[in-house]
Design an enzyme around this catalytic site. Sequence first.
Site, short mmCIF file in Angstrom:
data_model
loop_
_atom_site.label_atom_id
_atom_site.label_comp_id
_atom_site.label_asym_id
_atom_site.label_seq_id
_atom_site.Cartn_x
_atom_site.Cartn_y
_atom_site.Cartn_z
N ASN A 122 0.80 -1.13 0.06
CA ASN A 122 0.04 0.08 0.04
C ASN A 122 0.82 1.28 0.20
OD1 ASN A 122 -1.77 2.00 0.83
ND2 ASN A 122 -2.56 1.23 2.56
N HIS B 252 -11.09 5.31 -0.83
CA HIS B 252 -10.99 4.80 0.47
C HIS B 252 -12.03 3.43 0.43
CE1 HIS B 252 -9.85 8.71 2.53
NE2 HIS B 252 -8.77 7.83 2.55
N ARG C 44 -4.98 18.11 2.90
CA ARG C 44 -5.84 18.73 1.73
C ARG C 44 -7.05 19.51 2.23
NH1 ARG C 44 -6.49 12.69 -0.25
NH2 ARG C 44 -5.00 11.95 1.27
N ARG D 51 -2.85 -1.92 -3.29
CA ARG D 51 -3.87 -0.97 -3.24
C ARG D 51 -3.56 0.10 -4.27
NH1 ARG D 51 -4.63 3.51 1.52
NH2 ARG D 51 -6.59 4.52 0.56
N GLU E 54 -7.45 -2.59 5.45
CA GLU E 54 -7.31 -2.63 3.83
C GLU E 54 -6.31 -3.82 3.41
OE1 GLU E 54 -6.19 1.26 4.46
OE2 GLU E 54 -7.59 2.27 3.48
#
Length: 399
Positions: A9, A182, A242, A94, A380
Amino acid sequence: MRRVFLTLNAGSSSLKFAVFDSDNSSTTPLTKGTIAGIGGTPVFSARDTAGGALDAGAMTALDVASDHETVIALLLPWLANHFGGLPLLAVGHRVVHGGQHYRDPTLISPSVLQYLEALVPLAPLHQPHNIAAIRAVAKWRPDIPQIACFDTGFHRSQNHLAQLFALPRDLTDEGVIRYGFHGLSYDYIASILPNHLGDRASGRVIVAHLGNGSSMCAMKDRKSVATTMGFTALDGLMMGRRCGALDPGVVLYLMQAKGMAAPDIETLLYKHSGLLGVSGMTNDMQVLQDSDNPHAQEAIALFCYRAASSLAGLLPAIGGLDALVFTAGIGENSAPIRKAICDHLGWLGITLDDAANDRNATRISAAHSQVGVFALPTNEETVVADACRGLLTRAGKPE
Ligand code: ADP
């Protein structure tokens, strides 16, 4: 024979990895680790199944000049060293963006890679690192199958309206739509909802993934109905660095009145805004929480207010709320942030059990709360490992 899967990832400044035994569907990896601070001072850490720290060995060669490719080039032999006796069956990645074409986990071929490269402008902070990881593995072991699992995939269940911008039709046809991100985290949470919510798992649920990147997903029947991120991972909630949702007029102002060029605006919106920009201190929520600087406190207050506003904006898509789930670094660990967000949402029938919230319990709502509130760790890597197992089995290359 026992074999292993590797999951990678690659984030903007970090690389997370995990090694899973292919012989069982355990969610516990044989090892799991992170290289943080890539592009600055890289820090390597890895633990075995029992949580014991593994020796960094050759990974101590990482330095300020190490980019993602260098990091992976060092990591792969390190892993081979630790798992020398266990052949590697596949590497799962990912990948942040699958565009309009890819929804399900996909075996990577040169044409898949070419398509993913064309999506770099849509996820400039993440997609290049995902691609670098794929290339580094291919260079090291071209024979190993690589599988891409897309953060956009989970949201492809949304209806047409939820994916549209109010823009001229030709732009929509060209792919300027709301993709959402996500997805691997939401997929995992959706998979464990029945364990915690029982029958309510298939009801109206909002999952708040609050980490360095933050978003929310409104689900019904454990499928994505609407989400706060859009065309890029810049939209929606205020994040670590962000800005989240922004009047597009601000971008025009930056260009026209301040003469800023696109690359500078990109840096401003992706790297210098959010918690970092408002606090003027850091993007790290834990540090901000411990600070009494008024700008730090204002950054936290804005983060929570905007999270609650975004949650309210998702409600029409699912027509109400049965459960709210917090996950990721901030969502799983920060009782004050969960409380502050829920305090904005009392009118929805949300009441926290403050003691349960403070001890990071799984269920943190009061017994009489109309909406069940939960804090659940995401995973994940497990989703990627399961996808590797499934795809290889279907392709006739099982263990
Ligand atoms: P990423 O998106 O990089 O995977 P994470 O999900 O790991 O990020 O979340 C990182 C964020 O979680 C950081 O802002 C960090 O400060 C925050 N965090 C982790 N633990 C806590 C805590 N106990 N209290 C508050 N914030 C925390």
